[in-house]
Design an enzyme around this catalytic site. Structure first.
Site, short mmCIF file in Angstrom:
data_model
loop_
_atom_site.label_atom_id
_atom_site.label_comp_id
_atom_site.label_asym_id
_atom_site.label_seq_id
_atom_site.Cartn_x
_atom_site.Cartn_y
_atom_site.Cartn_z
CG ASP A 285 44.02 55.56 15.04
OD1 ASP A 285 43.25 56.16 15.81
OD2 ASP A 285 43.63 54.63 14.30
C1 GLC Z 1 40.47 54.04 13.62
C2 GLC Z 1 40.35 54.40 15.05
C3 GLC Z 1 41.01 53.42 15.98
C4 GLC Z 1 40.94 52.02 15.39
C5 GLC Z 1 41.79 52.01 14.12
C6 GLC Z 1 41.75 50.65 13.40
O1 GLC Z 1 40.62 55.18 12.82
O2 GLC Z 1 40.77 55.71 15.43
O3 GLC Z 1 40.31 53.51 17.23
O4 GLC Z 1 41.44 51.08 16.30
O5 GLC Z 1 41.39 53.04 13.22
O6 GLC Z 1 40.48 50.42 12.92
#
Ligand code: GLC
Length: 732
Positions: A285
């Site tokens: 993430d």
């Molecule tokens: C965010 C979220 C995730 C998302 C990623 C990219 O913090 O936790 O669900 O896909 O970053 O935006």
């Protein structure tokens, strides 16, 4: 190149059919390409960066080095871009100005709509219609694939039991059976069984794993759960997504067993890559890899790179530990190059599979917005919105008869009804409740509109105006609840009340003695006790997207009979959380006649509205109920009749309960249901089968097995309203 030159080139992009290759052909291609790559270039494929100033969901990012990094082959993909000219420019840089011309892939968070905005995911879940959700996902895929991207960071497959957590809005709720159905629906809708198609995008199941169980519902907080809870409740949706061919899995910010998911070898290798035979790639993430320093399991970015690579992380989102330190770690003999080869191979395989080596610009369109928000897509958005609404209360006031209504509240004329994670959806494309009513009745309806109160503030004059407009009307329709940004990521709330000024106005209006319909807009379950006490009807409208107002107008006046059923419990009060239907019995289950029992002394144990609950404008009766058992499992047969004057759908549900097992099992486990549409007066014979294997549960040896013994099988309207149950036995 200037813009004109780029436009001219983009106009010439050809979209020839991309050949589907066999696993063998793909592996051969990747093996050959990797044999030409330097260690540095292989590591470059493991990095996902973003664009200038992006602070999509974490620390902002300096993209000033992007071009240099691309030219050195040190970037594998981008997230967060929509402008197709930027995407074209970056891809051209990678394909034409690097040693091996390996294309980038592009990803975005498009989870309930690109430009066509469907209801947010927890709302859609209440349709109990995976087929409808798959249709919506196909539209999301089409619009996304025509916006330059190859992958969407969806479906979000977190089981959720705590509405204080803002991200419940993007989940499907508290039940793994529903979760599995929806995981398949989203993945099949996005990927459509053909990754070379120009209309599909690859899916990325997230967040692996357990993020929905953050302690106290506090965002990014600690998670602590047993392996049995992990396997029994949190894994099944991911197993379904992997079985459906999901191309990627994203790790979660939290720890599992005190080890951050992003550096958790047990989760990523033992459970996912080996246990599920997952052949796609694992992406972190947003900066979750570097965050293992804050988790205090790494002292610096070099250790981040070592631990995450050893754990099985293939692609690092935005943090740059891999491109900064992996080459040194390999050269120092601290990390095996085989691990790099495996991760790089997974990324290259993905790119080849989806056709980027055949056509790096496959999803790049100059006039991409022309493919968005077609009339057909709007019609589907309305159908999904209609099916997502849950009728929570109706004391003979709905459907409305009078066309002389007071419409009051901060959401009455609001077009902010997309909800968080709205992709490229625009408020201006949304229909407010006021406009939906006007669209439906034109001048045939008298709407005495008043803002009444804003979300959190009130103005005496406007407040009084609302009271006056109610006095002049036959019935009061309130459009109240959360502002759409009150849920979503980093939006945890310790208090889940409807904002106080709104409740104050509700109570003052109640004194007028008029019928009150409360239309609730929310991204999460809220404490609705005061709403329940002071309203004659409650419609849970969630955030329904583009067609919100049109759908609600049809529902208010009975042209659509609400059929939504909750997939997440509404707690009686925030102090009751976590509250969910598939809980264990405890050794002292509640008994009103016994003091020393599991209970609160000031509130009931049961939620205000339970899992599976939802009302209708009509009544459904169940007759000729029969349970039968054979070696394959148990079948429930019954006749369902629509006894009322409105056509509508009911959702008979089948739960099981183990009377005893080698471990304590929930008091209810959803194992089947059917959504049955019946015209007024119509009857249908229905059967719902629960296979024997679906009675399995992780036993004392942590093996998923059906144990001998006695089980209850229950036909129900919802997790608390059991129509009839029977006892069955399994002998080995
Ligand atoms: C965010 C979220 C995730 C998302 C990623 C990219 O913090 O936790 O669900 O896909 O970053 O935006």
């Amino acid at each position: 190149m200037n813009e004109e030159q780029i436009r001219d080139e983009m106009k010439k992009i050809k979209r020839n059919p991309i050949p589907k290759r066999t696993e063998e052909e793909i592996n051969l291609f990747v093996k050959d390409l990797m044999s030409k790559m330097t260690l540095k270039e292989k590591i470059g494929q493991l990095y996902q960066t973003t664009h200038d100033g992006a602070a999509i969901t974490g620390p902002s990012y300096d993209a000033s080095q992007n071009k240099r990094l691309i030219n050195e082959g040190m970037i594998g993909s981008f997230l967060g871009l929509y402008d197709n000219m930027d995407i074209y420019r970056l891809q051209k840089e990678a394909v034409e100005h690097t040693r091996l011309g390996i294309p980038l892939f592009f990803a975005n968070d498009i989870i309930h709509g690109c430009r066509t905005s469907f209801p947010h995911n927890l709302a859609m879940a209440c349709s109990w219609d995976p087929q409808l959700i798959q249709q919506a996902s196909e539209v999301v895929a089409y619009e996304s694939s025509h916006s330059g991207i190859n992958m969407t960071f969806s479906p979000m497959l977190d089981i959720v039991r705590d509405p204080r957590w803002g991200r419940v809005m993007e989940s499907y709720g508290e039940d793994p059976y529903i979760g599995q159905l929806y995981a398949r629906a989203y993945v099949n809708g996005y990927q459509q069984g053909d990754l070379t198609s120009y209309d599909s995008v690859s899916a990325c199941a997230k967040h692996f794993i357990g993020y929905g169980q953050v302690e106290g519902g506090r965002e990014y907080n600690t998670v602590d759960m047993s392996e049995r809870v992990l396997r029994q409740f949190y894994l099944p949706p991911f197993e379904a997504a992997v079985e459906a061919g999901c191309e990627a899995v994203m790790t979660s910010f939290n720890v599992y067993d005190s080890v951050p998911s992003t550096a958790n070898k047990f989760l990523l290798r033992t459970i996912l890559k080996d246990g599920m035979n997952f052949s796609g790639f694992i992406i972190s993430d947003y900066t979750s890899s570097s965050e293992i320093i804050a988790h205090k399991v790494a002292k610096d970015m070099k250790e981040v790179a070592k631990k995450c690579m050893e754990a099985g992380l293939d692609h690092e989102m935005v943090s740059n530990a891999y491109i900064k330190h992996l080459e040194t770690l390999v050269n120092e003999g601290q990390v095996s190059e085989h691990l790099i080869d495996d991760s790089c191979g997974r990324i290259l395989k993905f790119k080849y599979k989806i056709g980027l080596f055949d056509n790096p610009y496959k999803n790049v369109y100059l006039n991409f917005e022309d493919y968005w928000l077609t009339d057909d897509n709007r019609r589907l958005a309305k159908e999904v919105a209609l099916n997502s609404v849950v009728l929570l209360k109706n004391d003979d006031v709905l459907p409305l008869k009078s066309k002389k209504i007071a419409l009051i509240g901060p959401l009455a004329k609001s077009i902010q009804v997309i909800g968080p994670w709205g992709g490229k959806a625009r408020d201006e494309d949304c229909i407010s409740l006021y406009d939906g009513l006007k669209n439906k009745f034109k001048d045939g309806i008298e709407i005495n509109y008043s803002l009444g109160v804003d979300y959190h503030e009130m103005d005496e004059a406007i407040y009084q105006e609302a009271i006056d407009s109610a006095k002049q009307s036959d019935v009061v329709v309130l459009a109240m609840g959360e502002q759409q940004w009150m849920s979503g990521e980093a939006q945890s709330r310790a208090n889940i009340d409807v904002p106080p000024v709104q409740l104050k106005l509700l109570k003052d209006l109640r004194k007028l003695g008029k019928k009150i319909v409360f239309v609730l807009f929310t991204g999460r379950p809220l404490d609705l006790r005061v709403v329940e006490e002071n309203s004659d009807a409650i419609i849970n409208a969630w955030f329904l997207g583009n067609e919100s107002g049109n759908a609600l107008a049809d529902i208010l006046y009975g042209d659509f009979n609400p059929s939504g059923r909750l997939t997440m419990s509404f707690p009686y009060i925030v102090g009751q959380i976590p509250v969910y239907y598939n809980h264990l019995n405890t050794g002292r289950p509640y008994d009103p006649n016994d003091y020393y029992r599991s209970k609160y002394n000031d509130i009931p144990n049961d939620p205000l509205y339970s899992f599976g609950y939802g009302l209708s404008y009509t009544k459904f009766s169940y007759n000729s109920i029969q349970f039968s058992q054979d070696e394959e499992g148990v079948t429930v047969q019954f006749t369902i009749t629509n006894e009322g004057e409105y056509d509508g759908a009911d959702v008979p549900q089948v739960y099981i309960e183990a009377k005893s097992f080698s471990v304590s099992r929930p008091v209810n486990e959803l194992k089947g249901y059917k959504k049955v549409f019946l015209k007024a007066g119509e009857s249908k014979n229905i059967s719902i089968k629960v296979k024997k294997k679906d009675f399995a549960y992780y036993n004392i040896e942590m093996k998923k097995e059906v144990e001998n013994g006695e089980y209850l099988v229950k036909l129900a309207r919802n997790s608390q309203d059991i129509i009839l149950s029977t006892t069955i036995f399994f002998e080995r």
